[in-house]
Each structure stands twice: as C-alpha cells, then as structure tokens.
Design an enzyme around this catalytic site. Structure first.
Site, PDB file in Angstrom:
ATOM      1  N   CYS A   2       0.825  -1.172  -0.049  1.00 27.12           N
ATOM      2  CA  CYS A   2      -0.064   0.038   0.007  1.00 27.12           C
ATOM      3  C   CYS A   2       0.801   1.351  -0.143  1.00 27.12           C
ATOM      4  CB  CYS A   2      -0.977   0.081   1.318  1.00 27.12           C
ATOM      5  SG  CYS A   2      -1.951  -1.364   1.632  1.00 27.12           S
ATOM      6  N   ARG A  27       5.104   0.240  -6.404  1.00 25.25           N
ATOM      7  CA  ARG A  27       5.122  -0.468  -5.422  1.00 25.25           C
ATOM      8  C   ARG A  27       4.253  -1.647  -5.147  1.00 25.25           C
ATOM      9  NH1 ARG A  27       6.667   2.415  -0.497  1.00 25.25           N
ATOM     10  NH2 ARG A  27       5.076   1.611   0.663  1.00 25.25           N
ATOM     11  N   GLU A 485      18.521 -16.730  -8.705  1.00 24.56           N
ATOM     12  CA  GLU A 485      17.944 -15.549  -9.165  1.00 24.56           C
ATOM     13  C   GLU A 485      17.483 -15.450 -10.212  1.00 24.56           C
ATOM     14  OE1 GLU A 485      17.440 -12.823  -7.778  1.00 24.56           O
ATOM     15  OE2 GLU A 485      17.394 -11.182  -8.880  1.00 24.56           O
ATOM     16  N   LYS A 489      13.628 -14.112 -11.267  1.00 21.21           N
ATOM     17  CA  LYS A 489      13.291 -13.212 -12.098  1.00 21.21           C
ATOM     18  C   LYS A 489      12.087 -13.816 -13.235  1.00 21.21           C
ATOM     19  CE  LYS A 489      14.328 -10.098 -10.796  1.00 21.21           C
ATOM     20  NZ  LYS A 489      15.190 -10.035  -9.624  1.00 21.21           N
ATOM     21  N   GLU A 492       8.696 -14.252 -11.398  1.00 19.85           N
ATOM     22  CA  GLU A 492       8.032 -13.044 -10.858  1.00 19.85           C
ATOM     23  C   GLU A 492       7.549 -12.356 -12.240  1.00 19.85           C
ATOM     24  OE1 GLU A 492      10.022 -10.210  -8.536  1.00 19.85           O
ATOM     25  OE2 GLU A 492      11.776 -10.672  -9.498  1.00 19.85           O
ATOM     26  N   HIS A 508      19.619 -35.840  -7.742  1.00 17.12           N
ATOM     27  CA  HIS A 508      18.863 -35.832  -6.650  1.00 17.12           C
ATOM     28  C   HIS A 508      17.359 -35.749  -6.323  1.00 17.12           C
ATOM     29  CE1 HIS A 508      22.711 -36.906  -4.647  1.00 17.12           C
ATOM     30  NE2 HIS A 508      23.214 -35.814  -5.368  1.00 17.12           N
ATOM     31  N   LYS A 607       6.829  -3.593  -4.642  1.00 12.89           N
ATOM     32  CA  LYS A 607       8.205  -3.382  -4.597  1.00 12.89           C
ATOM     33  C   LYS A 607       8.815  -3.180  -3.152  1.00 12.89           C
ATOM     34  CE  LYS A 607      12.058  -1.917  -6.273  1.00 12.89           C
ATOM     35  NZ  LYS A 607      12.979  -2.978  -7.094  1.00 12.89           N
TER      36      LYS A 607
HETATM   37  C1  F6R Z   1      12.736  -9.360  -6.400  1.00  5.04           C
HETATM   38  C2  F6R Z   1      12.745  -8.661  -5.644  1.00  5.04           C
HETATM   39  C3  F6R Z   1      12.331  -9.097  -4.061  1.00  5.04           C
HETATM   40  C4  F6R Z   1      13.090  -8.021  -3.282  1.00  5.04           C
HETATM   41  C5  F6R Z   1      12.849  -8.503  -1.675  1.00  5.04           C
HETATM   42  C6  F6R Z   1      13.645  -7.799  -0.721  1.00  5.04           C
HETATM   43  O1  F6R Z   1      12.813  -8.980  -7.950  1.00  5.04           O
HETATM   44  O2  F6R Z   1      12.691  -7.404  -5.947  1.00  5.04           O
HETATM   45  O3  F6R Z   1      12.601 -10.525  -4.131  1.00  5.04           O
HETATM   46  O4  F6R Z   1      14.268  -8.435  -3.359  1.00  5.04           O
HETATM   47  O5  F6R Z   1      11.490  -8.380  -1.631  1.00  5.04           O
HETATM   48  O6  F6R Z   1      13.510  -6.192  -0.877  1.00  5.04           O
HETATM   49  P1  F6R Z   1      14.531  -5.387  -0.202  1.00  5.04           P
HETATM   50  O7  F6R Z   1      15.633  -5.699  -1.062  1.00  5.04           O
HETATM   51  O8  F6R Z   1      13.901  -3.950  -0.576  1.00  5.04           O
HETATM   52  O9  F6R Z   1      14.587  -5.662   1.190  1.00  5.04           O
END
Ligand code: F6R
Length: 612
Positions: A2, A27, A485, A489, A492, A508, A607
C-alpha cells in the site's frame, strides 16, 4: 505494498495526490482512492485497478479540496474491490493505512457492539470508527488519535482527516514507512518521498512511534506522546529522477543502467589500486573484532547474500551464515558475540529484515553480547540505514521496476568492497588477491557493457520460452545463487514456473522433470567447476532437455543441436556472478514482454514489502 499520500495546503491538492499515487504505482497495488475536504465537506472517490481509473473518476466528479489523503491498496484483508479500497470513513473521519492491524477482528467486535456498521472487510475500517468514537470524549483530533494507538496491534502508517476539523491532517508511523514533505506554506505525507518530488525536495523522516499534526503553516511531531523536533533533509532532486527515458519499461532501463550503477558503487570506495582511507573508516575498530558474519535478507537481496557467503569464506576465511529474514526473525537464533549482522536490502524498509534486525539488537542488548550491525542498502534515508551501526550504500539510483536488477548487481559489488575492507583491517587477504579483486571490480562496468550487447541474441532465444510452462536454471558455486535469481526473475515477471538448482543436485530429484519440453538455462563461467558443470549438461541433454547456456567465451562450449549458447566476455571468476546476472535478467525481461505481462508491476507483487 500500500502507498499513502496526503497533504494540507491553501490550494486544491487533488492533482498533487493523484500524481503522488501514480508515482507510488511501482510499489504494487490493486485499487486506489482519495478523500478531500472542501468547505467542511468530505468527498471520496475509490476505484479498482489502475490509478488511471481513479484519475478518470476524479475528473468526472470534480472532487477537490485543500486537505486530503489518498492511497494505493495492496489487498491483505478482503479482496480487491471498491468497498475495500481506502480511504475508509466513519461519519466525517477518513483514514488511509499502510500495514496490518493484527487485532482488528477483536476491535471490530467491540465497535459493532457499540453500534458501528462496517462496510468493508478490511482491518483499516476499525481505525476510522475508533477515532470517531474517541472524538466523543476528546474533541482534539490529534489527542483522539493518540488515545487509540495503544489499542492497535501490528505495524502501520496512518493518514487521518476530519471534516469537522478541516485545518489539520494527522499522521502516525508505527512500523511502516512515512515521510513528511515540507512545502512552502504547505505540508504533505507519503510512504515514499518519490511521490512528493513534484512539490518538494525537503523531507522530515519520521521514526517509529511518531504522531504528527500537520497544519498549513506548522508541523508538530510527538515521539510516544512527547513533542520532539526532527531535522529537515534536503534532497538532490536530480538523484531522484524516475522517468523511463527512451526505454519501454523501467526494468529494461535499470538493466542497462548497471554498468554506471556498479561504477558509482565501487568509486565511492576505491582509489586506483587501493581502498580509500576514509572508506568505512569509522567501522575499523569494529571490523577488526568481527569473527563471524550473519547475513539477513529477503528475495533477490538474499541471493546477493548467498554469493557473498562463498566470498567471505573463500577470500578472507571469515565464517559466514545467511538466512531468510522471515525465518530468522522467529527462530530466535543464538546470538554469537563479535558477529557482524549484515542486512541487505534495496529499500531498507522490508518488514521482515527490519524486524529481524530489531530482534537481534534487542536480545544482544538484553544479554550484553557485543555485536555489530550493518546495512547494505540503496536508500540512504531508509529505516535500515538509520537503525544499524554502519552502512554501505549501493549507488544504483532509484529502482522502480518491481523486479530487482541494478540493486542486485550493486549489492554484489558492495559486498565485495566490504570483504576487501574486512580483509584489509584483519590482514586476512594477500596483497596479490586484493589487487586482483580491485582491478576486476574496475573492469566490471566495461564487461557489463559488453554483455549488454548480447541483448538482441537473448531476445531471439526468449521466443523459445514463450509457450513453456516450466524452466530450470542451473549453476554451481557462486553461480548457484545466480541460478536461483534467474528463476526468481523469470517466475515473477513472466509467470512461468521456474526453479533454480545447484547443478550437482540434479540427480537428487530435479532430473526427473527434464524432457523435450523443458528449457534448462545453464550458467557456465570459466571457473574450477566448469568440467563438472559440463557433465551436468550432458545429463540434461541425454534426457532430451533443451539447453540455453550462458558460457564464458573460452569455455569450449559451443552451439549444437538443442544447445543454444551465448558467449559472455571473460572476467575474473570471483566477479563473474555480477556479469552472469545480466543475461538472466534480459532473458526474463524479453520472455515477459513477449507474454504480454505487466513487466514493471507484476501481478500480486509489491516493490517495497513493508508488511510481513
Ligand atoms: C525480486 C525482488 C524481491 C526483493 C525482496 C527484498 O525481484 O525485488 O525479492 O528483493 O522483496 O526487498 P529489499 O531488497 O527491498 O529488502
């Protein structure tokens, strides 16, 4: 998560609030709304979906006012719908809220017994009714709000207005971020200063437990009820630029900003072939004492920490543990003296990482155990920076795309700088290795640039993923976290199910998934594990899997039937994880664009994860 925007001014601020909401879109949210007071009358508009829908509704209704609050909602209690969207009201009171009121059910029952009727399934609506009820005994809005705070359990930030007291706006910060924007004869609030940049570059950062009364010409802040002054910080607005420029998406822009972001991050610490004398100088005595490192982080930042675990132990022989913050915070791990608790976070506001940090600090204090805390973070004004003993900034600039890219590679660069620093103060790194790593760091931006030139090739490979339902990413050593990672990516932003594995784990279990329809992405830098990785590639091919290999140009890996290869320029094996992050980011980006997803704001994600 939010987002809150609010303000009090002499002018009509509906446009400021709507522009602020647009700037908070990154966000993540599913509905939006605003409430404004004009001539003592409260009006409200709320819409499901994008802020553009709300802008349209606001234009139609002509809603206006000089005091108001607005909100983007990321559903936690109750589905995304107009009646669950904020602001929530009780008679003349309107409330916006970020966070969670954990005991809302109990409060709701009490309020219903008092005759209050609820029109939403949210936890927020209890706050509006509680304030309305408190005003029956206490006419002052701020005092009424302060009187209900002890009843609320959870983490939250609030913006509250009352049409009967139209000359003030009340704000509360208790576990969720909130900043005050200082204008000329006007004040604003927001969850993120980015939202307020069109109206000011002067900010007051609130602390947990602060309550605030804003009037057009004054701000009063109370820390747990006591009046307090907080400094005004002026920001360089150019640093905060947040436009997409020539790029189609923020994510693509941010991928291409990586050479510069990494360059900025290392330049703060390096001077030629040496660390700058003043780099983390004030931490020298503490870093000399450090015997262990405990990394705490979430998501992509956690993956950066996983790479660093290899580096800490192999480069400077310092034992390093890493744990996901949401587990760490509830596990009550044993506190070990002389440990550096290292939080990694793009935003510096992630609820789980902050809670883990606070828990460890509280328990270390209670048991009188000497520990050190540090944040590696991209937001210099964040809670995490303010609450740790030391910090190291990633100078990536604002990251708007929900999927983290440049924050990740700059975190890796910053982690390497920290390792060099600790190695130097503890004399646990040889001069030769230190020189090799510093030179490799300086070389990184150039190699990143060269790697980005493979964009067109990666775009053409991405077409082969569009119809797939699943995908595997494999790597070994420091590229196992890059495989994790890459999978994160892809899932998501493209919504394709993807898993990252240490290639040695294939037999395994995950090998059972491999068939003709399974793309397998391989990260194959020139390192000690390359021969073993080649055997893993054979295992996949023998089961009909199609390989997409990002391989060092000297690896001897070439294109063949069902094996696509993109050659990545050579770099020191230590820093290869920074470079190999780029092709997996580009691959995920192009697959997502081809699948037509909302790349910068993927569904269900936010975000800055400021609630647990
Ligand atoms: C994935 C992503 C999230 C953040 C996670 C931690 O692309 O952005 O997995 O890495 O929510 O966020 P921060 O780094 O802001 O603590």
């Amino acid at each position: 998560m939010c987002g809150i925007v609010g303000g009090i001014a002499e002018r009509n601020i509906s446009g400021v609030l709507l522009e602020g909401l647009k700037r908070l879109e990154y966000r993540g949210y599913d509905s939006a709304g605003l409430a404004l007071i004009a001539s003592g009358q409260l009006s409200r508009e709320r819409e499901v979906g994008k802020v553009a829908n709300l802008v349209h509704a606001a234009e139609q209704s002509g809603i206006h006012g000089n005091v108001g609050i607005a909100h983007t909602r990321w559903a936690t209690h109750g589905k995304p719908s107009q009646h669950n969207a904020h602001p929530h009201t009780s008679h003349n009171i309107a409330v916006v809220h970020n966070g969670i009121i954990e005991n809302y059910q109990e409060l709701k029952t009490e309020l219903q017994a008092l005759g209050y009727q609820f029109t939403s399934e949210t936890d927020t609506e209890v706050v509006a009714h509680l304030v309305h009820h408190a005003l029956k005994n206490q006419a002052d809005l701020l005092l009424a709000v302060q009187s209900i705070i002890p009843k609320l359990k959870g983490a939250y930030a609030l913006g509250i207005i009352d049409a009967n007291q139209p000359d003030e706006l009340i704000a509360v910060r208790e576990g969720s971020p909130l900043v005050i924007g200082v204008g000329i004869g006007e004040y604003f609030i927001s969850s993120d200063q980015l939202a307020l940049l069109p109206v000011t570059n002067r900010f007051i950062y609130l602390e947990e437990g602060d309550t605030v009364r804003l009037k057009r010409d004054s701000v009063e802040i109370f820390a747990h009820g006591q009046a307090i002054e907080r400094p005004v910080t002026e920001l360089d607005a150019t640093v905060m630029s947040s436009s997409k420029g020539e790029y189609r998406h923020f994510m693509l822009k941010e991928i291409f900003e990586q050479p510069n972001a990494v360059q900025q991050t290392i330049a703060q610490a390096l001077d030629g072939n040496a660390l700058k004398e003043n780099f983390l100088e004030h931490a020298n005595p503490a870093l000399t004492q450090v015997q262990h490192v405990q990394i705490i982080a979430c998501g992509t930042s956690y993956h950066a920490g996983l790479v660093a675990k290899y580096w800490f132990e192999q480069i400077i022989g310092l034992p390093c543990q890493i744990e996901i913050a949401s587990e760490f915070r509830y596990r009550h791990p044993v506190i070990i003296a002389n440990t550096l608790y290292l939080c990694i976070s793009q935003s510096g506001e992630t609820a789980d990482t902050l809670a883990a940090l606070r828990d460890i600090q509280k328990r270390a204090k209670a048991s009188n155990t000497p520990i050190y805390t540090m944040a590696i973070c991209n937001v210099s004004t964040s809670s995490m920076i303010r609450e740790t003993n030391f910090h190291l900034l990633t100078l990536a600039g604002p990251e708007i795309g929900v999927a983290s890219t440049k924050a990740f590679t700059t975190q890796l660069a910053a982690l390497m700088l920290l390792i060099l620093k600790i190695g130097e103060v503890k004399q646990s790194i040889t001069t030769e290795l230190k020189l090799e790593l510093i030179q490799a760091l300086w070389h990184c931006p150039k190699v990143l640039n060269e790697t980005l030139k493979h964009d067109a090739k990666i775009l053409s490979l991405s077409e082969l993923f569009v119809e797939k339902a699943h995908c595997l990413f494999l790597g070994r050593g420091t590229h196992y976290p890059i495989a994790l990672e890459g999978a994160l990516k892809l899932k998501e932003i493209s919504y394709i199910h993807a898993e990252g594995y240490a290639a040695g784990e294939l037999k395994h279990g995950p090998l059972a998934l491999v068939d003709n329809d399974m793309p397998v992405v391989i990260l194959a830098p020139q390192d000690d594990m390359l021969d073993k990785l080649k055997s893993n590639m054979e295992e996949v091919q023998a089961r009909g899997g199609e390989l997409f290999v990002f391989a060092d140009e000297h690896s001897g890996i070439h294109k063949k039937d069902r094996q696509h290869v993109v050659h990545i320029p050579q770099i020191s094996q230590w820093l290869a994880p920074i470079i190999y992050s780029v092709p997996v980011q580009l691959l995920s980006y192009h697959v997502a664009v081809l699948r037509g997803t909302d790349v910068d704001q993927p569904r269900n994600l936010a975000k800055s994860v400021t609630v647990e």
